[in-house]
Write an enzyme that holds these catalytic residues in place. Structure first.
Site, short mmCIF file in Angstrom:
data_model
loop_
_atom_site.label_atom_id
_atom_site.label_comp_id
_atom_site.label_asym_id
_atom_site.label_seq_id
_atom_site.Cartn_x
_atom_site.Cartn_y
_atom_site.Cartn_z
CE1 TYR A 275 -34.73 -30.40 -70.83
CE2 TYR A 275 -34.94 -31.49 -68.71
CZ TYR A 275 -34.32 -31.36 -69.93
OH TYR A 275 -33.30 -32.22 -70.26
CB SER B 127 -34.70 -35.29 -69.40
OG SER B 127 -34.68 -34.90 -68.05
CE LYS C 145 -34.65 -32.69 -73.74
NZ LYS C 145 -33.76 -32.84 -74.89
#
Ligand code: UDP
Length: 331
Positions: A142, A118, A146
């Site tokens: 988040y 991402s 990643k």
């Protein structure tokens, strides 16, 4: 026999589009998904094996059964805003889950991986557009999860010879133009589907999170990229890894951005409906602007987005949206 590719998260939004693209190019996508977020109806292009990412023994059993030539790993929790208040879920599912998958690949000798990463790995950009060498300083768990996965993958590539490509998606949008599959999250947090739900009369209004950002109209700017273009990049990455060892990363974005207000205005124009907005404070964990430099994917993978225009992304999403309630009601 068609070569098998294991697609974790293949019942989800991007995963189902990847599975479709694989099937259209002569491969057999085997979906590995626990259906916590994905949908059985979205698994249309190959078998579904239900299981958790953390269940290494189950992944190994599936791999031994199907003997995949590669894994495309998309199973993940994905809401940046939620990750700020529920970080444990993100590290458990995304990081521990990816480690289990990597171990299973090692145990069973599967040597190629395309990983769904991402733009959130970059954090608040220091330079724009963002290329792959930009510092990685995520500002939400988040993005942190990643980045940790990418690092594990690099280490596995160095030590054990796994070949891997991490594809850093900017903002996935749109749907397969024929209306077979599209975006259907159970607890929707993403801007475009929320705006289309409001246009369809399923929501009274859409919140705009933050109107005091340093952008052309005060709202966050994002680089929206069509989900079919994202899916195509996975095929190109698999091909690339067939002759290229090591761990690689590629941005997937169109290189142009739209603000939240521009998304709302475009959706109003395309749907012909008015969308009521409600201005709200900033959402924690949101960078001001994310704009990709997609040159590496273009030059090395030969990736060329077919639907770079926001209009096409929103109109394919709207086309899908009309079919959505009956599909979801079935599962
Ligand atoms: N956003 C918004 N209202 C919403 C959902 C999102 O204003 O109801 C904004 C959000 O703050 C961000 C942009 O829209 O700037 C895109 O958010 P989304 O959740 O779609 O994707 P993300 O950028 O978090 O991956």
């Amino acid at each position: 026999m068609r070569p098998v590719v294991l697609v974790t998260g293949g019942a989800g939004y991007i995963g189902s589009h990847v599975a479709r693209a694989l099937a259209m190019h002569g491969m057999e996508p085997v979906t590995y998904d626990n259906l916590s977020e994905g949908h059985r109806w979205a698994v249309r292009y190959g078998p579904l094996e239900r299981g958790d990412l953390a269940d290494q023994a189950r992944i190994e059993a599936v791999m031994r059964h199907y003997r995949p030539v590669a894994v495309v790993h998309l199973a993940s929790l994905i809401a940046a805003g939620v990750s700020v208040v529920q970080p444990a879920d993100y590290y458990q599912n995304n990081v521990a889950g990816t480690l289990a998958l990597l171990q299973a690949m090692r145990e069973t000798g599967v040597g190629r991986l395309v990983f769904s990463s991402s733009a959130a790995v970059y954090g608040e950009p220091r330079t724009t557009p963002i290329d792959e060498d930009h510092p990685k300083l995520p500002i939400n768990p988040y993005g942190g999860s990643k980045l940790m996965c990418e690092r594990m993958i690099e280490d596995f590539a160095n030590a054990y010879g796994v070949r891997a490509a991490s594809l850093r998606y900017f903002n996935a949008a749109g749907a397969e133009p024929g209306g077979e599959i599209g975006e259907a999250h159970r607890n929707e947090t993403h801007l475009i589907p929320l705006v289309l739900e409001a246009a369809a009369g399923l929501r009274r209004h859409v919140a705009i999170f933050g109107t005091d950002y340093a952008t052309r109209d005060g709202t966050c700017l994002r680089d929206y990229v069509h989900v079919c273009d994202i899916a195509d990049a996975h095929l190109l990455a698999l091909r690339f890894l067939a002759h290229q060892p090591g761990a690689h990363s590629f941005n997937l974005g169109s290189g142009s951005g739209s603000t939240v207000r521009e998304v709302v205005a475009t959706a109003e124009r395309i749907t012909g409906r008015k969308v009521a907005i409600q201005e709200r404070p900033r959402r924690p964990g949101d960078p001001t602007a994310l704009l990709a430099d997609p040159a590496r994917a273009r030059d090395i993978l030969g990736w060329k987005p077919r639907y770079p225009a926001l209009d096409d992304q929103i109109s394919t999403a709207w086309n899908w949206h009309g079919r959505l309630p009956s599909q979801v009601a079935g599962n």
